[in-house]
Scaffold this motif. Structure first.
Motif, PDB file in Angstrom:
ATOM      1  N   PHE A 132       0.908  -1.349   0.056  1.00 17.09           N
ATOM      2  CA  PHE A 132       0.048  -0.031   0.230  1.00 17.09           C
ATOM      3  C   PHE A 132       1.185   1.395  -0.389  1.00 17.09           C
ATOM      4  O   PHE A 132       0.624   2.560  -1.092  1.00 17.09           O
ATOM      5  N   ARG A 133       2.066   1.185   0.746  1.00 18.97           N
ATOM      6  CA  ARG A 133       2.733   2.701   1.323  1.00 18.97           C
ATOM      7  C   ARG A 133       3.444   2.505  -0.212  1.00 18.97           C
ATOM      8  O   ARG A 133       3.570   4.016  -1.024  1.00 18.97           O
ATOM      9  N   GLN A 134       4.129   2.095  -0.992  1.00 18.50           N
ATOM     10  CA  GLN A 134       4.438   1.963  -1.618  1.00 18.50           C
ATOM     11  C   GLN A 134       4.076   2.596  -3.621  1.00 18.50           C
ATOM     12  O   GLN A 134       4.441   3.054  -3.575  1.00 18.50           O
ATOM     13  N   SER A 135       2.840   2.081  -3.537  1.00 17.37           N
ATOM     14  CA  SER A 135       1.560   1.986  -4.101  1.00 17.37           C
ATOM     15  C   SER A 135       1.556   3.747  -4.396  1.00 17.37           C
ATOM     16  O   SER A 135       1.407   4.048  -4.848  1.00 17.37           O
ATOM     17  N   THR A 136       0.617   3.992  -2.783  1.00 15.56           N
ATOM     18  CA  THR A 136       0.716   5.329  -2.857  1.00 15.56           C
ATOM     19  C   THR A 136       1.562   6.427  -3.221  1.00 15.56           C
ATOM     20  O   THR A 136       1.452   7.963  -3.812  1.00 15.56           O
TER      21      THR A 136
ATOM     22  N   GLY B  57       1.472  14.054  -9.334  1.00 15.89           N
ATOM     23  CA  GLY B  57       2.224  15.189  -8.569  1.00 15.89           C
ATOM     24  C   GLY B  57       1.821  16.114  -7.654  1.00 15.89           C
ATOM     25  O   GLY B  57       2.164  17.436  -6.941  1.00 15.89           O
ATOM     26  N   VAL B  58       2.054  15.149  -6.454  1.00 16.93           N
ATOM     27  CA  VAL B  58       1.621  15.662  -4.822  1.00 16.93           C
ATOM     28  C   VAL B  58       2.688  14.716  -4.802  1.00 16.93           C
ATOM     29  O   VAL B  58       2.918  14.090  -4.801  1.00 16.93           O
ATOM     30  N   THR B  59       2.109  16.280  -3.306  1.00 18.20           N
ATOM     31  CA  THR B  59       3.377  15.955  -2.299  1.00 18.20           C
ATOM     32  C   THR B  59       3.171  15.553  -0.862  1.00 18.20           C
ATOM     33  O   THR B  59       2.123  15.666  -0.415  1.00 18.20           O
ATOM     34  N   GLY B  60       4.077  14.998  -0.298  1.00 12.68           N
ATOM     35  CA  GLY B  60       3.532  14.095   1.270  1.00 12.68           C
ATOM     36  C   GLY B  60       4.491  13.234   1.772  1.00 12.68           C
ATOM     37  O   GLY B  60       5.461  12.685   1.526  1.00 12.68           O
ATOM     38  N   TRP B  61       3.804  12.559   2.313  1.00 15.32           N
ATOM     39  CA  TRP B  61       4.091  11.236   3.321  1.00 15.32           C
ATOM     40  C   TRP B  61       2.768  10.396   3.319  1.00 15.32           C
ATOM     41  O   TRP B  61       2.070  10.333   3.574  1.00 15.32           O
ATOM     42  N   VAL B  62       3.117   8.632   3.537  1.00 13.99           N
ATOM     43  CA  VAL B  62       2.670   8.000   3.772  1.00 13.99           C
ATOM     44  C   VAL B  62       3.211   6.989   4.856  1.00 13.99           C
ATOM     45  O   VAL B  62       4.853   6.491   4.725  1.00 13.99           O
ATOM     46  N   ARG B  63       2.480   6.616   5.949  1.00 15.73           N
ATOM     47  CA  ARG B  63       2.864   5.436   7.045  1.00 15.73           C
ATOM     48  C   ARG B  63       2.317   4.461   7.279  1.00 15.73           C
ATOM     49  O   ARG B  63       0.994   4.586   7.571  1.00 15.73           O
TER      50      ARG B  63
ATOM     51  N   ALA C  19      -5.375  16.818  -8.401  1.00 19.38           N
ATOM     52  CA  ALA C  19      -4.588  15.901  -7.976  1.00 19.38           C
ATOM     53  C   ALA C  19      -4.305  15.656  -6.780  1.00 19.38           C
ATOM     54  O   ALA C  19      -5.058  13.951  -6.802  1.00 19.38           O
ATOM     55  N   VAL C  20      -4.639  15.886  -5.557  1.00 18.99           N
ATOM     56  CA  VAL C  20      -4.816  15.465  -4.417  1.00 18.99           C
ATOM     57  C   VAL C  20      -5.733  14.433  -4.262  1.00 18.99           C
ATOM     58  O   VAL C  20      -6.086  13.499  -3.925  1.00 18.99           O
ATOM     59  N   ALA C  21      -7.288  15.115  -4.731  1.00 18.03           N
ATOM     60  CA  ALA C  21      -8.398  14.444  -4.956  1.00 18.03           C
ATOM     61  C   ALA C  21      -8.423  12.978  -5.689  1.00 18.03           C
ATOM     62  O   ALA C  21      -8.821  11.935  -5.146  1.00 18.03           O
ATOM     63  N   SER C  22      -7.884  12.828  -6.239  1.00 15.50           N
ATOM     64  CA  SER C  22      -7.741  11.218  -7.359  1.00 15.50           C
ATOM     65  C   SER C  22      -6.478  10.449  -6.312  1.00 15.50           C
ATOM     66  O   SER C  22      -7.433   9.993  -6.506  1.00 15.50           O
ATOM     67  N   VAL C  23      -6.044  11.179  -6.080  1.00 12.40           N
ATOM     68  CA  VAL C  23      -4.882  10.425  -5.245  1.00 12.40           C
ATOM     69  C   VAL C  23      -5.785   9.679  -3.699  1.00 12.40           C
ATOM     70  O   VAL C  23      -5.502   8.655  -3.393  1.00 12.40           O
ATOM     71  N   VAL C  24      -7.022  10.416  -2.820  1.00 11.10           N
ATOM     72  CA  VAL C  24      -7.730   9.580  -2.012  1.00 11.10           C
ATOM     73  C   VAL C  24      -8.586   9.145  -2.518  1.00 11.10           C
ATOM     74  O   VAL C  24      -9.081   8.124  -1.923  1.00 11.10           O
ATOM     75  N   SER C  25      -8.689   9.441  -3.517  1.00  8.68           N
ATOM     76  CA  SER C  25      -9.562   8.900  -3.954  1.00  8.68           C
ATOM     77  C   SER C  25      -9.696   7.428  -4.472  1.00  8.68           C
ATOM     78  O   SER C  25     -10.022   6.218  -4.210  1.00  8.68           O
ATOM     79  N   TRP C  26      -7.959   6.699  -5.168  1.00  8.98           N
ATOM     80  CA  TRP C  26      -7.728   6.423  -5.388  1.00  8.98           C
ATOM     81  C   TRP C  26      -7.466   5.439  -3.862  1.00  8.98           C
ATOM     82  O   TRP C  26      -7.606   3.767  -3.456  1.00  8.98           O
ATOM     83  N   CYS C  27      -7.200   5.997  -2.524  1.00 10.68           N
ATOM     84  CA  CYS C  27      -7.256   5.105  -1.570  1.00 10.68           C
ATOM     85  C   CYS C  27      -7.982   4.636  -1.051  1.00 10.68           C
ATOM     86  O   CYS C  27      -7.539   3.829  -0.329  1.00 10.68           O
TER      87      CYS C  27
END
Length: 93
Positions: A19-23, A31-37, A54-62
């Motif tokens: 999950f972390r690597q895929s995120t 093009g989103v920055t930040g972190w996952v753990r 872009a953030v919304a698309s990554v959150v949707s993927w989660c």
């Protein structure tokens, strides 16, 4: 262009399934920055910053994650955008 920050907690079968690597891949591609753990309680926690769509698309993927994940719950909190990150990384506990 509007920039936002989202703090996300993903629960279910989300550790040991890449999950972390895929995120990180999803965030970098968007093009989103930040972190996952990983969290001690079995959840995955992430902070995403970037352009709103872009953030919304990554959150949707989660909400489904990588193929081996079984996501049962996603909690999302909008926080003030800080611009503190230059990339997206995998963090320790």
């Amino acid at each position: 262009m509007q920039f936002i920050r989202m703090h996300v907690w993903i629960r279910g079968v989300v550790q040991g399934v890449f999950f972390r690597q895929s995120t990180r891949r999803q965030a970098q591609a968007a093009g989103v920055t930040g972190w996952v753990r990983n969290c001690a309680d079995g959840a995955v926690e992430a902070v995403f910053e970037g352009e709103a769509a872009a953030v919304a698309s990554v959150v949707s993927w989660c909400h489904h994650g990588p193929a081996a994940a079984v996501v049962s719950q996603v909690d999302v909190a909008r926080e003030p955008y800080t611009g503190e990150f230059s990339l997206f990384k995998i963090s320790g506990w």
